[in-house]
Structures are given as structure tokens and as C-alpha cells.
Motif scaffolding. Structure first.
Motif, short mmCIF file in Angstrom:
data_model
loop_
_atom_site.label_atom_id
_atom_site.label_comp_id
_atom_site.label_asym_id
_atom_site.label_seq_id
_atom_site.Cartn_x
_atom_site.Cartn_y
_atom_site.Cartn_z
N GLY A 12 -10.64 24.03 -5.27
CA GLY A 12 -11.22 24.45 -4.47
C GLY A 12 -11.12 25.24 -4.50
N MET A 13 -9.90 25.52 -3.70
CA MET A 13 -10.53 26.74 -3.05
C MET A 13 -10.74 28.11 -4.46
SD MET A 13 -7.73 29.78 -3.00
CE MET A 13 -6.06 29.50 -3.43
N THR A 14 -9.89 28.09 -5.76
CA THR A 14 -10.58 29.37 -6.69
C THR A 14 -11.90 29.25 -6.80
OG1 THR A 14 -9.98 27.90 -8.28
CG2 THR A 14 -7.47 29.54 -6.88
N GLN A 15 -12.41 28.12 -6.89
CA GLN A 15 -14.35 28.03 -6.65
C GLN A 15 -14.79 28.45 -5.65
OE1 GLN A 15 -16.02 23.20 -7.53
NE2 GLN A 15 -17.20 24.63 -7.67
N PHE A 16 -14.17 28.29 -4.34
CA PHE A 16 -14.72 28.91 -2.86
C PHE A 16 -14.60 30.48 -3.35
CE2 PHE A 16 -13.32 30.86 1.09
CZ PHE A 16 -13.92 30.33 1.28
N ALA A 17 -13.48 31.15 -4.09
CA ALA A 17 -13.13 32.07 -4.32
C ALA A 17 -13.83 32.94 -4.97
CB ALA A 17 -11.77 32.44 -4.46
N ARG A 18 -14.15 32.24 -5.85
CA ARG A 18 -14.70 32.84 -6.90
C ARG A 18 -16.44 32.47 -6.29
NH1 ARG A 18 -12.02 29.60 -10.52
NH2 ARG A 18 -13.39 27.68 -10.15
N GLY A 19 -16.87 31.88 -6.26
CA GLY A 19 -18.46 32.27 -4.74
C GLY A 19 -18.56 33.30 -4.16
N GLN A 20 -17.82 33.56 -3.47
CA GLN A 20 -17.55 34.62 -2.37
C GLN A 20 -18.04 35.75 -3.51
OE1 GLN A 20 -18.19 34.69 0.99
NE2 GLN A 20 -19.12 32.99 0.31
N GLY A 21 -16.69 36.02 -4.89
CA GLY A 21 -17.23 37.31 -5.24
C GLY A 21 -15.56 37.53 -4.86
N ILE A 22 -14.96 37.41 -4.27
CA ILE A 22 -13.71 37.83 -4.22
C ILE A 22 -12.51 37.52 -5.24
CG2 ILE A 22 -13.42 37.64 -1.72
CD1 ILE A 22 -12.09 35.22 -1.65
N LEU A 23 -12.98 36.53 -6.05
CA LEU A 23 -12.16 35.95 -7.79
C LEU A 23 -13.08 36.34 -8.75
CD1 LEU A 23 -9.72 34.88 -8.82
CD2 LEU A 23 -10.45 32.80 -8.09
N THR A 24 -12.15 37.10 -10.25
CA THR A 24 -13.66 36.60 -11.24
C THR A 24 -12.65 36.11 -11.65
OG1 THR A 24 -12.65 38.81 -11.73
CG2 THR A 24 -14.35 39.06 -10.69
N GLY A 25 -13.23 35.24 -12.99
CA GLY A 25 -12.44 34.23 -13.98
C GLY A 25 -11.54 33.33 -13.62
N GLU A 26 -10.96 32.89 -14.59
CA GLU A 26 -9.98 31.96 -13.76
C GLU A 26 -9.14 32.21 -13.15
OE1 GLU A 26 -11.24 28.46 -14.30
OE2 GLU A 26 -12.77 29.04 -14.85
N ALA A 27 -8.17 31.44 -12.39
CA ALA A 27 -6.72 31.41 -11.86
C ALA A 27 -6.27 29.71 -12.37
CB ALA A 27 -6.89 32.04 -10.18
N PRO A 28 -5.57 29.53 -13.27
CA PRO A 28 -4.96 28.42 -13.73
C PRO A 28 -3.83 28.13 -12.30
CG PRO A 28 -5.29 29.77 -14.71
CD PRO A 28 -4.64 31.21 -14.28
N TYR A 29 -3.51 26.85 -12.40
CA TYR A 29 -2.40 26.01 -10.83
C TYR A 29 -1.14 27.31 -11.19
CZ TYR A 29 -0.64 22.71 -8.15
OH TYR A 29 0.62 22.46 -7.70
N GLU A 30 -0.55 27.19 -12.71
CA GLU A 30 0.82 27.74 -12.52
C GLU A 30 0.81 29.14 -12.06
OE1 GLU A 30 -0.86 26.26 -14.67
OE2 GLU A 30 0.24 23.40 -14.69
N HIS A 31 -0.83 29.86 -12.05
CA HIS A 31 -0.62 31.60 -11.61
C HIS A 31 -0.43 31.53 -10.72
CE1 HIS A 31 -1.98 35.41 -12.39
NE2 HIS A 31 -3.17 35.01 -11.49
N VAL A 32 -1.41 30.86 -9.48
CA VAL A 32 -1.21 30.19 -7.78
C VAL A 32 -0.67 29.94 -7.33
CG1 VAL A 32 -3.15 29.87 -6.32
CG2 VAL A 32 -4.63 30.73 -8.51
N VAL A 33 0.24 29.36 -7.99
CA VAL A 33 1.62 28.45 -7.08
C VAL A 33 2.98 28.20 -7.79
CG1 VAL A 33 1.96 25.89 -6.75
CG2 VAL A 33 -0.26 26.11 -6.44
N ALA A 34 3.69 28.61 -6.74
CA ALA A 34 5.05 28.71 -7.44
C ALA A 34 5.05 27.13 -7.88
CB ALA A 34 6.34 29.48 -6.60
N THR A 35 5.31 26.68 -9.13
CA THR A 35 5.28 25.30 -8.98
C THR A 35 6.72 24.94 -9.50
OG1 THR A 35 5.18 25.90 -11.02
CG2 THR A 35 3.53 24.90 -10.49
N GLN A 36 8.16 25.91 -9.71
CA GLN A 36 8.71 25.63 -8.97
C GLN A 36 9.60 24.72 -7.98
OE1 GLN A 36 8.40 28.53 -9.89
NE2 GLN A 36 9.72 29.69 -9.16
N PHE A 37 9.13 24.90 -7.33
CA PHE A 37 9.43 24.83 -5.64
C PHE A 37 8.75 22.94 -5.77
CE2 PHE A 37 9.70 29.41 -4.82
CZ PHE A 37 10.61 29.61 -5.21
N ALA A 38 8.12 22.21 -6.43
CA ALA A 38 7.00 21.53 -5.71
C ALA A 38 8.31 20.61 -5.45
CB ALA A 38 6.29 21.19 -7.28
#
Length: 307
Positions: free
Chosen positions: A276-302
Motif C-alpha cells: 500500500g505504501m509503495t503504491q501510494f508513493a508511485r502515485g505521488q511520483g516519488i517512486l518509480t517501478g517496483e520496490a519488492p518487500y525484501e528491498h524495503v524491509v530488513a526482513t532478518q529482524f521480522a
């Protein structure tokens, strides 16, 4: 270590502040100092430049200094959901949920925070140009040491703006002074449903710090989770923090604001939120393309999010 927050006299980043003031970082072996850096894009720039080690700010705003989320990771949430309020001047006699009240009005919002409002209004069918809605920085909200919510409430009281989009402390102060009416509280169901996941208060750090000191990043996550739990267990601890950090008038309000926020105290960063956050960011023109979950979140701390 330094942890930057873009607004200190506020409930928005209270778990990070309380982790310092209640000793939870110290208990994890960390020496962490709070630093107020406003606006939030400057806080993330300080992280990028190595001037601070962590940012407790809005998740989407990491893009201000880390295009495409390259070089930064979100390590946990301070709380769930977009946490700003739309408050309009009481003289307008707006009703809760009446988004149309913004038409022809000037709304004060901080840099990057304003993107949440722009996205929300667009999703609700408001066209800023057609409907003559002016969204701009609040007069007087510039320079170091600014606490935006309080500055916005003062500007509303002085009728320099018709409304503002800011944190719960600013909203509460405006309402209690009789100058403001809460029109939208996204966390609690107002506005289009997807807006809840536009952003959230998170903790972010650099990829470089995670690579260099993963144990320290993990300790920060544990401290935030324990702080959330401590506040849930004993609301008096919120007042204790407020007395240390806030002026007396705002210190008297913080326990009630945190009580309202407790249902959202969850450190998890879910795939649904990131989508939801990355879709919003694309809509606001502050993110282009995809940003996979593992690219945004440090999953090792989940595994630490649940405490």
C-alpha cells in the motif's frame, strides 16, 4: 548513536522517544540520543550522510534521501497506519468526514507529510486545481527546533491557515483551544480505506549500518518492541516521558493521546502495508517501478517484531 525524529512534542514518534527516556535502549546496551530534525526529509538526509544512525519518521519519506529505497531499510514500525489528522478551523463548522470542506481553503502541511494529504484528497475525488485547495507549509514552520503540530495549531488559531494536516498533539491542542475541528482521522476509519497504508511511523536505518552492526540494529528493534509493551502495560509511563520532554501543557495531554494510540502499537511491517505504501508513493511520483518487500524491509529482524 543518534536517532532523529522530525517532531518531538508529539505522539507520532513517541515509542522511539520513550525507548530513550525510559531506558529501553540502554537496557539493550545502546547509548542512543534523540535529535529533532525538521522537516522529515532533512532527517533522512542526515541518515544518508551519516550524521545520524536511525530515523523515527514516516516510512514513505525515506524516499526523500534514498531514491527507490536504495541504501535504506525499515527495521520495524512504531505504530500502524497513517497517523495525521485533518483539522479545520472551528468557524467553518465542518462535520467529521466532510472532506469537501477543503474546497477553496488553505491547508498547512509539512514537506513530505503533505503527500499523504494530497494522496488522500485525490482518492476522495478532490482535484486540488479545480477545487482551489492550497496545500503549503505552515507560516513560521521553518528552521531548526520546530515542532510542527504545535506550530500548526498556533497558525490556525491566528487564522493564518484554514486548516492543517498534522499529528495528534497538534489536533488535540487546536480542539481544546476551541479553534479546530477534527475532520479526518485516517487511523480510525476516516477517508478512503487504502489511505491507512499510505505510510506509518517506522524506524529506518542504512544498509551500511545493518551490514556493519546487525546486532545494534536488532537491539533497536527489541527496544522499540519492549517500549510498546511497557506503555501498554502502564500508561503512567507515558506521562513520565512527557514530563521529561514536553512543556507542561503538552505533557498533561500525552498520556491520553498514547492511550488512544495503543491499539496501533505493533512493530510489524506487513507485506500489505509495504504494498500500500509503495503504491501510494508511485502515485505521488516519488517512486518509480517496483520496490519488492525484501528491498524495503530488513526482513532478518521480522522474528523480533512480536517480542
Amino acid at each position: 548513536m543518534k536517532l532523529a525524529v522530525p517532531d518531538m512534542i508529539s505522539n507520532s514518534y513517541f515509542p522511539a522517544e520513550a525507548a530513550v527516556e525510559l531506558g529501553f535502549f540502554k537496557a539493550e546496551g545502546l547509548d542512543v540520543a534523540l535529535e529533532l530534525i525538521f522537516p522529515v526529509d532533512k532527517a533522512y538526509e542526515a541518515l544518508r550522510d551519516g550524521a545520524v544512525d536511525f530515523v523515527g519518521g514516516s516510512a514513505h519519506s525515506a524516499l526523500a534521501a534514498f531514491p527507490g529505497f536504495h541504501g535504506v531499510k525499515l527495521i520495524c514500525a512504531q505504530a500502524q497506519g497513517m497517523y495525521w489528522f485533518l483539522v479545520m478551523h472551528a468557524d467553518l463548522k465542518a462535520q467529521r468526514g466532510d472532506i469537501a470542506v477543503v474546497k477553496g481553503r488553505s491547508i498547512g502541511a509539512a514537506p513530505w507529510v503533505d503527500k499523504g494529504l494530497r494522496g488522500l484528497l485525490s482518492a476522495a475525488g478532490i482535484d486540488l486545481t479545480r477545487d482551489k485547495v492550497k496545500i503549503a507549509p505552515v507560516p513560521g514552520a521553518a528552521g531548526a527546533g520546530i515542532n510542527f503540530g504545535l506550530t500548526a495549531a498556533k497558525a490556525l488559531e491566528e487564522r493564518k491557515i484554514d486548516g492543517f494536516w498534522a499529528n495528534g498533539m497538534g489536533a488535540e491542542v487546536a480542539v481544546r483551544r476551541g479553534v479546530g475541528t477534527v475532520v479526518l482521522d485516517v487511523r480510525r476509519g476516516d477517508g478512503p480505506k487504502p489511505c491507512f497504508n499510505y505510510t506509518a511511523a517506522t524506524i529506518a536505518t542504512s544498509d551500511a549500518l545493518i551490514a556493519r552492526a546487525p546486532d545494534q540494529a536488532a537491539a533497536v528493534v527489541r527496544a522499540i518492541v519492549k517500549t510498546q509493551g511497557a506503555l501498554k502495560a502502564d500508561m503512567a509511563r507515558a506521562a513520565e516521558v512527557g514530563e521529561k520532554l514536553f512543556p507542561s501543557s503538552e505533557a498533561a495531554l500525552i498520556a491520553e493521546l498514547i492511550r488512544r494510540d495503543l491499539p496501533y502499537y505493533d512493530a510489524a511491517l506487513s507485506p500489505a502495508f509495504i504494498a500500500g505504501m509503495t503504491q501510494f508513493a508511485r502515485g505521488q511520483g516519488i517512486l518509480t517501478g517496483e520496490a519488492p518487500y525484501e528491498h524495503v524491509v530488513a526482513t532478518q529482524f521480522a522474528k523480533l517484531w512480536a517480542g
